[in-house]
Design a protein around this motif. Structure first.
Motif, mmCIF file in Angstrom:
data_model
loop_
_atom_site.group_PDB
_atom_site.id
_atom_site.type_symbol
_atom_site.label_atom_id
_atom_site.label_comp_id
_atom_site.label_asym_id
_atom_site.label_seq_id
_atom_site.Cartn_x
_atom_site.Cartn_y
_atom_site.Cartn_z
ATOM 1 N N SER A 120 0.661 -1.425 0.085
ATOM 2 C CA SER A 120 -0.145 -0.055 -0.028
ATOM 3 C C SER A 120 0.826 1.134 -0.014
ATOM 4 O O SER A 120 0.198 2.428 0.056
ATOM 5 C CB SER A 120 -1.010 -0.093 1.149
ATOM 6 O OG SER A 120 -0.265 -0.039 2.230
ATOM 7 N N GLN A 132 3.094 4.352 -1.040
ATOM 8 C CA GLN A 132 3.174 5.442 -2.441
ATOM 9 C C GLN A 132 4.436 6.073 -2.705
ATOM 10 O O GLN A 132 4.961 6.693 -1.550
ATOM 11 C CB GLN A 132 2.101 6.500 -1.938
ATOM 12 C CG GLN A 132 2.132 7.533 -3.106
ATOM 13 C CD GLN A 132 1.071 7.289 -4.276
ATOM 14 O OE1 GLN A 132 1.470 6.187 -5.064
ATOM 15 N NE2 GLN A 132 -0.080 7.915 -4.641
ATOM 16 N N GLN A 133 4.963 5.838 -3.613
ATOM 17 C CA GLN A 133 6.227 6.424 -3.876
ATOM 18 C C GLN A 133 6.603 7.629 -4.582
ATOM 19 O O GLN A 133 5.496 7.788 -5.603
ATOM 20 C CB GLN A 133 7.341 5.226 -4.405
ATOM 21 C CG GLN A 133 7.677 4.249 -3.874
ATOM 22 C CD GLN A 133 8.660 3.156 -4.467
ATOM 23 O OE1 GLN A 133 8.270 2.708 -5.543
ATOM 24 N NE2 GLN A 133 9.692 2.573 -3.757
ATOM 25 N N ASN A 134 7.158 8.571 -4.153
ATOM 26 C CA ASN A 134 7.236 9.888 -4.889
ATOM 27 C C ASN A 134 8.593 10.252 -5.437
ATOM 28 O O ASN A 134 9.698 9.994 -4.875
ATOM 29 C CB ASN A 134 6.981 11.049 -4.081
ATOM 30 C CG ASN A 134 5.828 10.663 -3.161
ATOM 31 O OD1 ASN A 134 4.587 10.448 -3.580
ATOM 32 N ND2 ASN A 134 5.748 10.536 -1.891
ATOM 33 N N TYR A 147 3.706 11.068 -13.531
ATOM 34 C CA TYR A 147 4.021 9.794 -13.103
ATOM 35 C C TYR A 147 3.831 8.581 -14.236
ATOM 36 O O TYR A 147 2.634 8.641 -14.843
ATOM 37 C CB TYR A 147 3.505 9.288 -11.740
ATOM 38 C CG TYR A 147 4.147 10.190 -10.622
ATOM 39 C CD1 TYR A 147 5.431 9.628 -10.194
ATOM 40 C CD2 TYR A 147 3.449 11.097 -10.017
ATOM 41 C CE1 TYR A 147 6.101 10.343 -9.015
ATOM 42 C CE2 TYR A 147 4.117 11.670 -8.804
ATOM 43 C CZ TYR A 147 5.484 11.239 -8.312
ATOM 44 O OH TYR A 147 5.952 11.921 -7.268
ATOM 45 N N VAL A 189 0.552 1.426 -9.436
ATOM 46 C CA VAL A 189 1.376 1.856 -8.714
ATOM 47 C C VAL A 189 2.639 2.550 -9.509
ATOM 48 O O VAL A 189 2.866 2.364 -10.966
ATOM 49 C CB VAL A 189 2.360 0.325 -8.433
ATOM 50 C CG1 VAL A 189 3.659 0.719 -7.385
ATOM 51 C CG2 VAL A 189 1.056 -0.313 -7.596
ATOM 52 N N ARG A 190 3.183 3.603 -8.757
ATOM 53 C CA ARG A 190 4.144 4.578 -9.443
ATOM 54 C C ARG A 190 5.374 3.704 -9.533
ATOM 55 O O ARG A 190 5.881 3.262 -8.717
ATOM 56 C CB ARG A 190 4.262 5.523 -8.730
ATOM 57 C CG ARG A 190 3.072 6.496 -8.665
ATOM 58 C CD ARG A 190 3.481 7.696 -7.608
ATOM 59 N NE ARG A 190 2.292 8.814 -7.637
ATOM 60 C CZ ARG A 190 2.269 9.861 -6.907
ATOM 61 N NH1 ARG A 190 3.157 10.070 -6.040
ATOM 62 N NH2 ARG A 190 1.131 10.393 -6.979
ATOM 63 N N GLY A 226 8.820 7.908 -0.247
ATOM 64 C CA GLY A 226 7.427 7.621 -0.115
ATOM 65 C C GLY A 226 6.976 7.106 1.355
ATOM 66 O O GLY A 226 7.924 7.373 2.516
ATOM 67 N N SER A 272 3.797 4.950 3.955
ATOM 68 C CA SER A 272 2.987 3.776 3.730
ATOM 69 C C SER A 272 2.497 3.731 5.535
ATOM 70 O O SER A 272 2.960 4.635 6.240
ATOM 71 C CB SER A 272 3.780 2.436 3.630
ATOM 72 O OG SER A 272 4.526 2.165 4.789
#
Length: 409
Positions: free
Chosen positions: A164, A166-168, A185, A191-192, A214, A216
């Motif tokens: 779950s 989320q990466q940035n 993205y 998913v990124r 990221g 979580s």
């Protein structure tokens, strides 16, 4: 007398020089003080500052310089430079140790113009922050500058990254005041997995810093830092125009063209794959490297078959490194004639379909009629059989002794 005075003059010069050297070597040079590192939030671009040693504050007629040494984790070596400044900015990988050393260098009349470096140095070692879930940083980060037209960066998730999470992606270069998030993205299954930089939105021949972090529900992910110059990440487009022909002097001439774009032909190199089938049916393959977009090979037998395809990349005269393009389509000599495929006559096909539909309808109508006729025949026969049997029964009753006067049929 003249010779004696000359000797005395030389001795005096030697004595003065000797005294000056003694005074020079008597000077003790201390290392710089107040070494500090400041992070302005530019994804690893750190500011280093220091102060001159307090023991030299009252020294006059002296020139102060400093020797800065720092370990570059991107190049895996120590970088050394000398500067009169007391500040310096450079790039570090913040996921690894930051190691810095500074010496003092003294020169000028106070040292009899002899350069003296401090024996000791001031050192600073900064450990990376221990924030984030262990082993959740992005893996296999790579950027590809497609034909010098648009940049795509991608990465893979660690096996320990929560599903779950989320990466940035953030990036920074000299034209930006602060780090900026990815403009578009690239998603895979929601998913990124990467970032697309459309057009020429990033500068060439300058360091660009990237950070993938990221979050979580279990906590923040460990950040990963990268630095590169995009002109060293170019993947050229595959050559799209291939020309293959034989000449009267029994030579096979092959040349090609790359798609139109920003890549100059003088910056390209090529690799040609040559597949050869001899008259005996034996095959061979070799790869030929060339700096020119053409190739000439001997051609001895028209029964031989030669096939070529080519790929390109930027050469080392223009960039530090680059990626090979995809292989071009294949061209061969002689050209094999394609086996003609049987043509489908659509008019005949439509006729066959119409006939089949009509036959199906006729058969269905016949079956339906037959069934209905059988049902109607059975219904008309049953009253006749019932009337006949009932009449016979009444006749028997009248002929017997027991008589029923009211018989209703």
């Amino acid at each position: 007398m003249a010779n004696k005075s000359g000797v005395l003059h030389s001795l005096m010069l030697i004595f003065i020089t000797w005294r000056g050297s003694l005074r020079c070597y008597a000077i003790t040079v201390d290392p710089p003080e107040d070494l500090a590192v400041f992070d302005p939030g530019r994804l690893g671009r750190l500011e280093i500052t220091w102060s001159p040693p307090s023991s030299l504050m009252n020294m006059t007629k002296c020139l102060l310089k400093y020797q800065l040494e720092y370990f570059s984790t991107y190049k895996n070596r120590w970088e050394i430079l000398r500067t009169p400044s007391r500040t310096y900015s450079t790039q570090f990988d913040l996921s690894k140790d930051v190691q810095i050393r500074v010496y003092t260098i003294l020169n000028g009349e106070c040292t009899n113009n002899t350069m003296i470096k401090s024996k000791n140095y001031t050192e600073m070692i900064l450990k990376p922050p221990s924030t984030g879930i262990w082993d959740t940083e992005a893996k296999e980060f790579i950027c590809v500058y497609h034909n010098m037209e648009n940049l795509e960066c991608s990465w893979t998730r660690s096996l320990k990254t929560p599903a779950s999470a989320q990466q940035n992606l953030y990036f920074w270069h000299n034209s930006l005041e602060q780090a900026v998030e990815c403009p578009s993205y690239i998603l895979s299954g929601g998913v990124r997995k990467g970032c697309n930089f459309p057009g020429r939105s990033l500068p060439e021949f300058t360091d660009i810093n990237f950070c993938v972090n990221g979050s979580s529900p279990a906590g923040p992910l460990r950040p990963a830092f990268f630095s590169l110059q995009i002109q060293n990440q170019v993947k050229a487009a595959a050559p799209d125009k291939l020309y293959l022909q034989t000449s009267s002097d029994m030579q096979l001439k092959f040349h090609w063209e790359n798609p139109a774009g920003r890549l100059h032909v003088d910056c390209l190199e090529w690799e040609v794959r040559h597949d050869h089938v001899g008259v005996d049916g034996k095959t061979s393959m070799k790869q030929i490297h060339t700096m020119n977009p053409s190739l000439t090979l001997p051609f001895n037998n028209s029964n031989e078959r030669n096939c070529f395809k080519v790929r390109s990349r930027l050469n080392s005269h223009c960039v530090v490194k680059s990626f090979w393009s995809d292989w071009s389509h294949e061209t061969c000599h002689p050209v094999l004639e394609a086996t003609p495929k049987p043509e489908i006559h659509f008019v005949s096909l439509y006729i066959y379909i119409a006939v089949a539909i009509i036959v199906t309808l006729v058969v269905s109508l016949c079956v339906w009629t037959t069934v209905n006729m059988r049902k109607s025949g059975l219904n008309s026969l049953l009253p006749k059989l019932l009337t006949k049997n009932l009449t016979q029964g009444v006749s028997k009753i009248y002929s017997g002794k027991n008589i029923c006067t009211d018989v209703i049929i």
